[in-house]
Design an enzyme around this catalytic site. Structure first.
Site, PDB file in Angstrom:
ATOM      1  N   LYS A  50       0.720  -1.282  -0.090  1.00  0.00           N
ATOM      2  CA  LYS A  50       0.054   0.053   0.173  1.00  0.00           C
ATOM      3  C   LYS A  50       0.884   1.312  -0.079  1.00  0.00           C
ATOM      4  O   LYS A  50       2.044   1.239   0.078  1.00  0.00           O
ATOM      5  CB  LYS A  50      -0.750  -0.048   1.281  1.00  0.00           C
ATOM      6  CG  LYS A  50      -1.856  -1.254   1.220  1.00  0.00           C
ATOM      7  CD  LYS A  50      -2.866  -1.101   2.311  1.00  0.00           C
ATOM      8  CE  LYS A  50      -4.063  -2.268   2.450  1.00  0.00           C
ATOM      9  NZ  LYS A  50      -4.903  -2.098   3.075  1.00  0.00           N
ATOM     10  N   TYR A  93     -12.457  -1.478  -3.833  1.00  0.00           N
ATOM     11  CA  TYR A  93     -12.784  -1.765  -2.602  1.00  0.00           C
ATOM     12  C   TYR A  93     -14.367  -1.643  -2.366  1.00  0.00           C
ATOM     13  O   TYR A  93     -14.913  -1.446  -1.497  1.00  0.00           O
ATOM     14  CB  TYR A  93     -12.519  -0.958  -1.645  1.00  0.00           C
ATOM     15  CG  TYR A  93     -11.029  -1.269  -1.197  1.00  0.00           C
ATOM     16  CD1 TYR A  93     -10.483  -2.361  -0.445  1.00  0.00           C
ATOM     17  CD2 TYR A  93      -9.620  -0.749  -1.174  1.00  0.00           C
ATOM     18  CE1 TYR A  93      -9.315  -2.877   0.189  1.00  0.00           C
ATOM     19  CE2 TYR A  93      -8.540  -0.712  -0.716  1.00  0.00           C
ATOM     20  CZ  TYR A  93      -8.283  -2.071  -0.103  1.00  0.00           C
ATOM     21  OH  TYR A  93      -7.017  -2.273   0.520  1.00  0.00           O
ATOM     22  N   ASN A 110      -2.048  -0.158   6.981  1.00  0.00           N
ATOM     23  CA  ASN A 110      -1.747  -1.349   7.465  1.00  0.00           C
ATOM     24  C   ASN A 110      -0.658  -1.991   6.551  1.00  0.00           C
ATOM     25  O   ASN A 110      -0.200  -3.380   6.336  1.00  0.00           O
ATOM     26  CB  ASN A 110      -2.821  -2.388   7.694  1.00  0.00           C
ATOM     27  CG  ASN A 110      -3.797  -2.805   6.871  1.00  0.00           C
ATOM     28  OD1 ASN A 110      -3.410  -2.315   5.661  1.00  0.00           O
ATOM     29  ND2 ASN A 110      -4.671  -3.311   7.177  1.00  0.00           N
ATOM     30  N   HIS A 115      -2.091  -5.494   1.643  1.00  0.00           N
ATOM     31  CA  HIS A 115      -3.508  -6.195   1.192  1.00  0.00           C
ATOM     32  C   HIS A 115      -3.069  -7.436   0.666  1.00  0.00           C
ATOM     33  O   HIS A 115      -2.326  -7.674   0.084  1.00  0.00           O
ATOM     34  CB  HIS A 115      -4.256  -5.314   0.236  1.00  0.00           C
ATOM     35  CG  HIS A 115      -5.313  -5.918  -0.236  1.00  0.00           C
ATOM     36  ND1 HIS A 115      -6.534  -6.058   0.614  1.00  0.00           N
ATOM     37  CD2 HIS A 115      -5.621  -6.895  -1.171  1.00  0.00           C
ATOM     38  CE1 HIS A 115      -7.439  -6.762  -0.152  1.00  0.00           C
ATOM     39  NE2 HIS A 115      -7.038  -7.169  -1.241  1.00  0.00           N
ATOM     40  N   GLU A 125      -9.768  -9.710  -7.637  1.00  0.00           N
ATOM     41  CA  GLU A 125      -8.956  -8.757  -7.500  1.00  0.00           C
ATOM     42  C   GLU A 125      -7.835  -9.166  -8.446  1.00  0.00           C
ATOM     43  O   GLU A 125      -6.996  -8.015  -8.915  1.00  0.00           O
ATOM     44  CB  GLU A 125      -8.258  -9.038  -6.107  1.00  0.00           C
ATOM     45  CG  GLU A 125      -9.303  -8.601  -4.989  1.00  0.00           C
ATOM     46  CD  GLU A 125      -8.733  -8.634  -3.556  1.00  0.00           C
ATOM     47  OE1 GLU A 125      -7.670  -9.271  -3.310  1.00  0.00           O
ATOM     48  OE2 GLU A 125      -9.598  -8.383  -2.639  1.00  0.00           O
TER      49      GLU A 125
HETATM   50  P1  CMP Z   1      -7.330  -4.592   3.591  1.00  0.00           P
HETATM   51  O1  CMP Z   1      -6.846  -6.069   3.785  1.00  0.00           O
HETATM   52  O2  CMP Z   1      -6.752  -4.042   2.383  1.00  0.00           O
HETATM   53  O3  CMP Z   1      -8.987  -4.696   3.382  1.00  0.00           O
HETATM   54  C1  CMP Z   1      -9.640  -3.389   3.650  1.00  0.00           C
HETATM   55  C2  CMP Z   1      -8.977  -2.138   4.255  1.00  0.00           C
HETATM   56  O4  CMP Z   1      -9.745  -1.386   4.893  1.00  0.00           O
HETATM   57  C3  CMP Z   1      -7.994  -2.798   5.267  1.00  0.00           C
HETATM   58  O5  CMP Z   1      -7.223  -3.762   4.949  1.00  0.00           O
HETATM   59  C4  CMP Z   1      -7.689  -1.533   6.062  1.00  0.00           C
HETATM   60  O6  CMP Z   1      -6.565  -0.882   5.076  1.00  0.00           O
HETATM   61  C5  CMP Z   1      -9.155  -0.883   6.027  1.00  0.00           C
HETATM   62  N1  CMP Z   1      -9.832  -0.920   7.057  1.00  0.00           N
HETATM   63  C6  CMP Z   1     -10.326  -2.029   7.578  1.00  0.00           C
HETATM   64  N2  CMP Z   1     -11.209  -1.871   9.034  1.00  0.00           N
HETATM   65  C7  CMP Z   1     -10.827  -0.701   8.985  1.00  0.00           C
HETATM   66  C8  CMP Z   1     -11.351   0.211   9.859  1.00  0.00           C
HETATM   67  N3  CMP Z   1     -12.130   0.087  11.143  1.00  0.00           N
HETATM   68  N4  CMP Z   1     -11.030   1.514  10.155  1.00  0.00           N
HETATM   69  C9  CMP Z   1     -10.065   1.926   9.067  1.00  0.00           C
HETATM   70  N5  CMP Z   1      -9.601   1.160   8.099  1.00  0.00           N
HETATM   71  C10 CMP Z   1     -10.024  -0.167   8.013  1.00  0.00           C
END
Ligand code: CMP
Length: 138
Positions: A10, A50, A113, A116, A127
């Protein structure tokens, strides 16, 4: 069973110069990199990727984050790639992630984070072609 999964480094991971380290972690864990590119998503492209989260309260913020800089999507392949990649990434929230996982080591927050990974075979089937056509997956 041999599987393919979509991984994305990311914008936070790319910006911090973590892409080489993260790719090494995948290779050291037996994944083959079948495809890899660097792209900067538009708002529409991030919203499309998303779309399953479009009703979530964090959707707009997630789209803003995913478009703030380039990302590196890649196709990873190995036995049980989808589950194995999720193990190596660690929990979505780095506070819950186990020691040694990518998110535990590098992630700042549940949103920022670093990586993905497809969460199911169904997700991977959506995806992977979102980013790569058949000629780009080697
Ligand atoms: P990802 O695995 O890419 O899938 C969806 C993404 O949304 C997740 O990683 C985070 O980057 C984001 N995400 C999921 N839950 C939350 C949350 N509670 N608050 C903010 N971002 C979130």
């Amino acid at each position: 069973m041999m599987e393919q999964t979509l991984s994305i480094i990311k914008p936070d991971g790319v910006k911090k110069g973590l892409s080489g380290k993260i790719i090494s972690i995948f290779e050291e864990n037996g994944f083959e990199i079948k495809a890899l590119k660097k792209v900067h998503l538009t708002k529409k492209q991030a919203e499309g990727f998303y779309c399953i989260h479009k009703e979530r309260p964090f959707f707009n913020s997630l789209v803003a984050f995913m478009t703030e800089g380039p990302i590196m999507p890649m196709v990873l392949s190995c036995e049980n790639a989808i589950l194995k990649n999720r193990d190596i990434m660690g929990a979505t929230n780095p506070k819950d992630a186990k020691d040694g996982t990518i998110r535990k080591m590098f992630a700042e927050s549940i949103e920022r984070n670093v990586v993905h990974g497809s969460d199911s075979l169904e997700s991977a089937k959506f995806e992977i072609p979102y980013f790569f056509n058949v000629f780009e997956i080697l």
